[in-house]
Design a protein around this motif. Structure first.
Motif, PDB file in Angstrom:
ATOM      1  N   VAL A  43      55.611  23.493 -17.795  1.00 35.76           N
ATOM      2  CA  VAL A  43      54.765  23.737 -19.064  1.00 35.76           C
ATOM      3  C   VAL A  43      55.785  23.147 -20.243  1.00 35.76           C
ATOM      4  O   VAL A  43      55.327  22.249 -21.219  1.00 35.76           O
ATOM      5  CB  VAL A  43      54.610  25.202 -19.725  1.00 35.76           C
ATOM      6  CG1 VAL A  43      54.265  25.489 -20.989  1.00 35.76           C
ATOM      7  CG2 VAL A  43      53.565  25.827 -18.650  1.00 35.76           C
ATOM      8  N   ILE A  44      57.161  23.558 -20.143  1.00 35.17           N
ATOM      9  CA  ILE A  44      58.015  22.747 -21.292  1.00 35.17           C
ATOM     10  C   ILE A  44      58.367  21.276 -20.981  1.00 35.17           C
ATOM     11  O   ILE A  44      58.390  20.612 -21.840  1.00 35.17           O
ATOM     12  CB  ILE A  44      59.589  23.443 -21.266  1.00 35.17           C
ATOM     13  CG1 ILE A  44      60.131  23.455 -20.040  1.00 35.17           C
ATOM     14  CG2 ILE A  44      59.412  24.821 -21.614  1.00 35.17           C
ATOM     15  CD1 ILE A  44      61.743  23.596 -20.348  1.00 35.17           C
ATOM     16  N   THR A  45      58.034  20.843 -19.719  1.00 38.38           N
ATOM     17  CA  THR A  45      58.341  19.222 -19.516  1.00 38.38           C
ATOM     18  C   THR A  45      57.102  18.734 -20.172  1.00 38.38           C
ATOM     19  O   THR A  45      57.281  17.709 -20.789  1.00 38.38           O
ATOM     20  CB  THR A  45      58.349  19.130 -18.174  1.00 38.38           C
ATOM     21  OG1 THR A  45      59.739  19.687 -17.478  1.00 38.38           O
ATOM     22  CG2 THR A  45      58.491  17.698 -17.936  1.00 38.38           C
ATOM     23  N   VAL A  46      55.801  19.164 -19.776  1.00 39.11           N
ATOM     24  CA  VAL A  46      54.473  18.463 -20.405  1.00 39.11           C
ATOM     25  C   VAL A  46      54.570  18.793 -21.757  1.00 39.11           C
ATOM     26  O   VAL A  46      54.119  17.719 -22.663  1.00 39.11           O
ATOM     27  CB  VAL A  46      53.268  19.212 -19.582  1.00 39.11           C
ATOM     28  CG1 VAL A  46      52.301  18.803 -20.056  1.00 39.11           C
ATOM     29  CG2 VAL A  46      53.440  18.889 -18.231  1.00 39.11           C
ATOM     30  N   LYS A  47      55.024  19.827 -22.516  1.00 38.19           N
ATOM     31  CA  LYS A  47      55.004  20.137 -23.830  1.00 38.19           C
ATOM     32  C   LYS A  47      56.075  18.985 -24.421  1.00 38.19           C
ATOM     33  O   LYS A  47      55.470  18.534 -25.622  1.00 38.19           O
ATOM     34  CB  LYS A  47      55.495  21.488 -24.178  1.00 38.19           C
ATOM     35  CG  LYS A  47      55.114  22.037 -25.452  1.00 38.19           C
ATOM     36  CD  LYS A  47      55.460  23.414 -25.659  1.00 38.19           C
ATOM     37  CE  LYS A  47      55.005  23.901 -27.129  1.00 38.19           C
ATOM     38  NZ  LYS A  47      55.045  25.280 -27.434  1.00 38.19           N
ATOM     39  N   ALA A  52      56.624  14.057 -27.657  1.00 40.24           N
ATOM     40  CA  ALA A  52      57.303  12.858 -27.675  1.00 40.24           C
ATOM     41  C   ALA A  52      56.264  11.734 -27.903  1.00 40.24           C
ATOM     42  O   ALA A  52      56.355  10.919 -28.977  1.00 40.24           O
ATOM     43  CB  ALA A  52      58.127  12.350 -26.215  1.00 40.24           C
ATOM     44  N   ARG A  53      55.174  12.091 -27.515  1.00 36.67           N
ATOM     45  CA  ARG A  53      54.026  11.061 -27.663  1.00 36.67           C
ATOM     46  C   ARG A  53      53.623  11.197 -29.057  1.00 36.67           C
ATOM     47  O   ARG A  53      53.007  10.303 -29.759  1.00 36.67           O
ATOM     48  CB  ARG A  53      52.685  11.649 -26.698  1.00 36.67           C
ATOM     49  CG  ARG A  53      51.805  10.507 -26.424  1.00 36.67           C
ATOM     50  CD  ARG A  53      50.724  10.811 -25.725  1.00 36.67           C
ATOM     51  NE  ARG A  53      51.250  10.869 -23.916  1.00 36.67           N
ATOM     52  CZ  ARG A  53      50.864  11.449 -23.074  1.00 36.67           C
ATOM     53  NH1 ARG A  53      49.463  12.238 -23.172  1.00 36.67           N
ATOM     54  NH2 ARG A  53      51.211  11.305 -21.883  1.00 36.67           N
ATOM     55  N   ILE A  59      61.539  19.776 -27.502  1.00 39.59           N
ATOM     56  CA  ILE A  59      62.514  20.541 -26.843  1.00 39.59           C
ATOM     57  C   ILE A  59      63.927  19.985 -26.414  1.00 39.59           C
ATOM     58  O   ILE A  59      63.822  18.606 -26.081  1.00 39.59           O
ATOM     59  CB  ILE A  59      61.703  20.944 -25.524  1.00 39.59           C
ATOM     60  CG1 ILE A  59      60.360  21.687 -25.952  1.00 39.59           C
ATOM     61  CG2 ILE A  59      62.558  21.976 -24.755  1.00 39.59           C
ATOM     62  CD1 ILE A  59      59.367  22.129 -24.789  1.00 39.59           C
ATOM     63  N   SER A  60      65.038  20.719 -26.602  1.00 43.24           N
ATOM     64  CA  SER A  60      66.181  20.151 -26.599  1.00 43.24           C
ATOM     65  C   SER A  60      66.418  19.664 -25.059  1.00 43.24           C
ATOM     66  O   SER A  60      66.130  20.608 -24.144  1.00 43.24           O
ATOM     67  CB  SER A  60      67.223  20.999 -27.207  1.00 43.24           C
ATOM     68  OG  SER A  60      67.421  21.927 -26.403  1.00 43.24           O
ATOM     69  N   HIS A  85      58.058  11.141 -17.788  1.00 42.07           N
ATOM     70  CA  HIS A  85      59.013  11.476 -18.821  1.00 42.07           C
ATOM     71  C   HIS A  85      60.360  11.675 -18.651  1.00 42.07           C
ATOM     72  O   HIS A  85      60.555  12.265 -17.606  1.00 42.07           O
ATOM     73  CB  HIS A  85      58.262  13.083 -19.318  1.00 42.07           C
ATOM     74  CG  HIS A  85      59.033  13.609 -20.327  1.00 42.07           C
ATOM     75  ND1 HIS A  85      58.967  12.868 -21.531  1.00 42.07           N
ATOM     76  CD2 HIS A  85      59.603  14.630 -20.567  1.00 42.07           C
ATOM     77  CE1 HIS A  85      59.750  13.640 -22.732  1.00 42.07           C
ATOM     78  NE2 HIS A  85      59.901  14.689 -21.943  1.00 42.07           N
ATOM     79  N   LYS A  86      61.008  11.066 -19.484  1.00 39.28           N
ATOM     80  CA  LYS A  86      62.641  10.984 -18.913  1.00 39.28           C
ATOM     81  C   LYS A  86      63.005  10.375 -17.855  1.00 39.28           C
ATOM     82  O   LYS A  86      64.064  10.726 -17.256  1.00 39.28           O
ATOM     83  CB  LYS A  86      63.194  12.476 -19.495  1.00 39.28           C
ATOM     84  CG  LYS A  86      63.043  12.702 -20.521  1.00 39.28           C
ATOM     85  CD  LYS A  86      64.037  14.327 -21.136  1.00 39.28           C
ATOM     86  CE  LYS A  86      63.726  14.722 -22.302  1.00 39.28           C
ATOM     87  NZ  LYS A  86      64.283  13.699 -23.589  1.00 39.28           N
TER      88      LYS A  86
END
Length: 115
Positions: A43-47, A52-53, A59-60, A85-86
């Motif tokens: 969830v936090i990765t997708v969020k 970013a988009r 999220i730090s 992502h990243k």
């Protein structure tokens, strides 16, 4: 004397049963924890990707690494690759597998100690 021996045997069997019950309970709690922390990692990765988009609050990286260190590293790494992502950040592409390797090392060490 035979009654004492039977009682003693009963106590030993009850103790073993309680230990097995506690072990199953611990395993169940660890499994629930693993599911929850991995869902949080996804969830936090997708969020963060969505933020970013849309150029919103992110999220730090510290938070992402903390969740990875709390055993969410496998799903976070897979999610990062799936949503791209990243993946250009060496800090994440090297750091998360290193965290996973450390977690595996700690698990093996604990199993060896408990043997």
């Amino acid at each position: 004397l035979p009654i004492f021996e039977v009682y003693n045997l009963y106590c030993e069997q009850t103790f073993i049963w309680k230990c097995k019950y506690c072990l199953y309970k611990i395993i169940y709690i660890l499994m629930v924890y693993a599911v929850v922390i991995n869902i949080i990692a996804i969830v936090i990765t997708v969020k963060d990707k969505e933020a970013a988009r849309h150029k919103k609050w992110r999220i730090s990286e510290k938070t992402l690494f903390i969740i990875a260190a709390l055993s969410g590293c496998i799903t976070m790494y897979i999610t990062m690759h799936l949503i791209h992502h990243k993946t250009q950040h060496k800090r994440f592409m090297i750091g998360i597998p290193v965290i996973f390797a450390c977690e595996i090392f700690v698990c093996i060490a604990i199993l060896e100690i408990c043997r």
